[in-house]
Enzyme design. Structure first.
Site, PDB file in Angstrom:
ATOM      1  N   LYS A   1       0.842  -1.207   0.000  1.00 46.58           N
ATOM      2  CA  LYS A   1       0.000   0.000   0.000  1.00 46.58           C
ATOM      3  C   LYS A   1       0.878   1.258   0.000  1.00 46.58           C
ATOM      4  O   LYS A   1       0.415   2.350  -0.297  1.00 46.58           O
ATOM      5  CB  LYS A   1      -0.939   0.013   1.200  1.00 46.58           C
ATOM      6  CG  LYS A   1      -2.292  -0.618   0.913  1.00 46.58           C
ATOM      7  CD  LYS A   1      -3.433  -0.017   1.739  1.00 46.58           C
ATOM      8  CE  LYS A   1      -3.201   0.085   3.206  1.00 46.58           C
ATOM      9  NZ  LYS A   1      -3.143  -1.220   3.921  1.00 46.58           N
TER      10      LYS A   1
ATOM     11  N   TYR B   1       1.630   3.849   6.863  1.00 43.09           N
ATOM     12  CA  TYR B   1       2.992   3.338   6.643  1.00 43.09           C
ATOM     13  C   TYR B   1       4.005   4.489   6.674  1.00 43.09           C
ATOM     14  O   TYR B   1       5.092   4.358   7.224  1.00 43.09           O
ATOM     15  CB  TYR B   1       3.112   2.644   5.288  1.00 43.09           C
ATOM     16  CG  TYR B   1       2.413   1.320   5.152  1.00 43.09           C
ATOM     17  CD1 TYR B   1       1.949   0.612   6.263  1.00 43.09           C
ATOM     18  CD2 TYR B   1       2.230   0.748   3.898  1.00 43.09           C
ATOM     19  CE1 TYR B   1       1.316  -0.611   6.110  1.00 43.09           C
ATOM     20  CE2 TYR B   1       1.600  -0.485   3.739  1.00 43.09           C
ATOM     21  CZ  TYR B   1       1.150  -1.155   4.841  1.00 43.09           C
ATOM     22  OH  TYR B   1       0.529  -2.371   4.685  1.00 43.09           O
TER      23      TYR B   1
ATOM     24  N   MET C   1      -5.027 -10.676   8.607  1.00 38.67           N
ATOM     25  CA  MET C   1      -4.755 -10.602   7.166  1.00 38.67           C
ATOM     26  C   MET C   1      -4.112 -11.901   6.716  1.00 38.67           C
ATOM     27  O   MET C   1      -2.908 -12.017   6.655  1.00 38.67           O
ATOM     28  CB  MET C   1      -3.819  -9.430   6.869  1.00 38.67           C
ATOM     29  CG  MET C   1      -4.299  -8.126   7.443  1.00 38.67           C
ATOM     30  SD  MET C   1      -3.365  -6.741   6.815  1.00 38.67           S
ATOM     31  CE  MET C   1      -1.700  -7.164   7.286  1.00 38.67           C
TER      32      MET C   1
END
Length: 358
Positions: free
Chosen positions: A116, A149, A184
């Site tokens: 991402k 992030y 995840m």
């Protein structure tokens, strides 16, 4: 540096990445602590540390007698908005590094993020109609979008300036590996879906987009990510760099999907006209999974602890093919690779062995 002087602190030792990393470190002779809200007792040789990363007092108490040389961040907390993701997940990093700062023991900090970093949220490129450029490369600039992030990286950079440790950033694609209760977990989600198909006589229907079905893809085995993390924490050539990490091979789902179905002895169905989200397919399957778990004496009857369909949908529903450039790692000296079909099949074997699937 001698490994017996290396003291690792794995943040998120119960997750796919953290648990595989802990095993790799222990096998290499590192003293390894695992910090998490719920301690992990399943790993031989891992010293569990229970603490709340959002509570500085809790961290200070838990780490009072621990002076780690290497920190590995392998976890994040999912929130409703990206703003909230940024606030919470940057605090996780900041709090831990602040609490350890006075000890002056930390030599290296490794942070695991993901693709991402390059792709941004799906909504962004879906709306703009401008697709990210692939294969993704580490020298691509940050996107002008909020992204937790980036906030986590900035915390690492700031603490590194202050405390003088080196750092490495690791950006895996979808991580395939063994862990239970993980948010995840595509490999286990697909295994559970396949078992439900088998039990109910249904076909193994591709849930994603035509671009993902037909395009080139790659994934990251948790074991190869663990190896890269350990390598980067000690190799001179890896200091203060960001690295993509994937298995090193590429595949098309339209080839792999049938191979996965074959392992379970079920019939695969490919992309047909539209996305068929797995989250919708799985939402009423909780009772069915309880029945399967009882019938085959499985260890986990709670579907939500094994399956994360929402996350699998995000990956498989993308409107573009996605793969990573691994040149940076190769040039710096990390040359491990992993066969992707074996990543999935090894995981399925392990799930069966551990009585998590029939």
């Amino acid at each position: 540096m001698e490994n017996n002087k290396s003291i690792a602190l794995v943040v998120g030792a119960t997750g796919i990445t953290g648990s595989n990393l802990a095993q790799e470190l222990i096998s290499k002779g590192w003293t390894t602590y695992g910090i998490s809200r719920n301690t992990n007792d399943n790993i031989n040789g891992l010293i569990p540390v229970k603490a709340d990363l959002l509570n500085v007092q809790s961290l200070e108490n838990a780490l009072e007698n621990i002076s780690p040389t290497h920190i590995f961040f392998t976890t994040w907390m999912r929130n409703d908005t990206e703003e909230e993701n940024i606030r919470v997940n940057s605090a996780l990093v900041r709090n831990l590094l602040n609490v350890l700062s006075p000890k002056k023991s930390v030599q290296h900090v490794a942070l695991v993020t993901g693709l991402k970093h390059y792709l941004g949220p799906f909504e962004a490129y879906a709306k703009e109609g401008k697709l990210p450029e692939t294969p993704v490369r580490e020298d691509q600039p940050r996107l002008p979008l909020p992204n937790f992030y980036y906030a986590q990286e900035d915390e690492v950079y700031a603490a590194s300036e202050r405390d003088g440790f080196t750092w490495s950033i690791h950006r895996p694609h979808t991580v395939i590996g063994y862990a239970v209760g993980n948010a995840m977990n595509m490999g286990t989600t697909l295994a559970v879906y396949a078992c439900i198909c088998k039990e109910t006589g249904k076909k193994f229907v591709w849930p994603g987009s035509s671009e993902q079905w037909n395009g080139i893809s790659d994934v990251t085995d948790a074991r190869i990510l663990a190896k890269q993390l350990v390598w980067a924490s000690t190799a001179e050539e890896a200091k203060n760099k960001a690295f993509n990490i994937s298995n090193g091979d590429v595949f098309r789902w339209k080839w792999l999907w049938k191979r996965l179905a074959d392992w379970f002895g079920i019939e695969a169905v490919g992309f047909e006209n539209e996305i068929k989200p797995l989250e919708i397919e799985m939402q009423n399957k909780h009772e069915m999974w309880k029945i399967i778990a009882e019938k085959y004496s499985l260890k986990e009857s709670n579907l939500d602890r094994l399956s994360s369909a929402w996350h699998t949908d995000l990956d498989l529903g993308r409107p573009l093919e996605v793969m990573t450039d691994m040149n940076n790692s190769r040039k710096s000296g990390f040359v491990e690779y992993q066969n992707t079909e074996e990543s999935f099949l090894d995981l399925f074997e392990k799930l069966r062995e551990e009585k998590l699937i029939p």
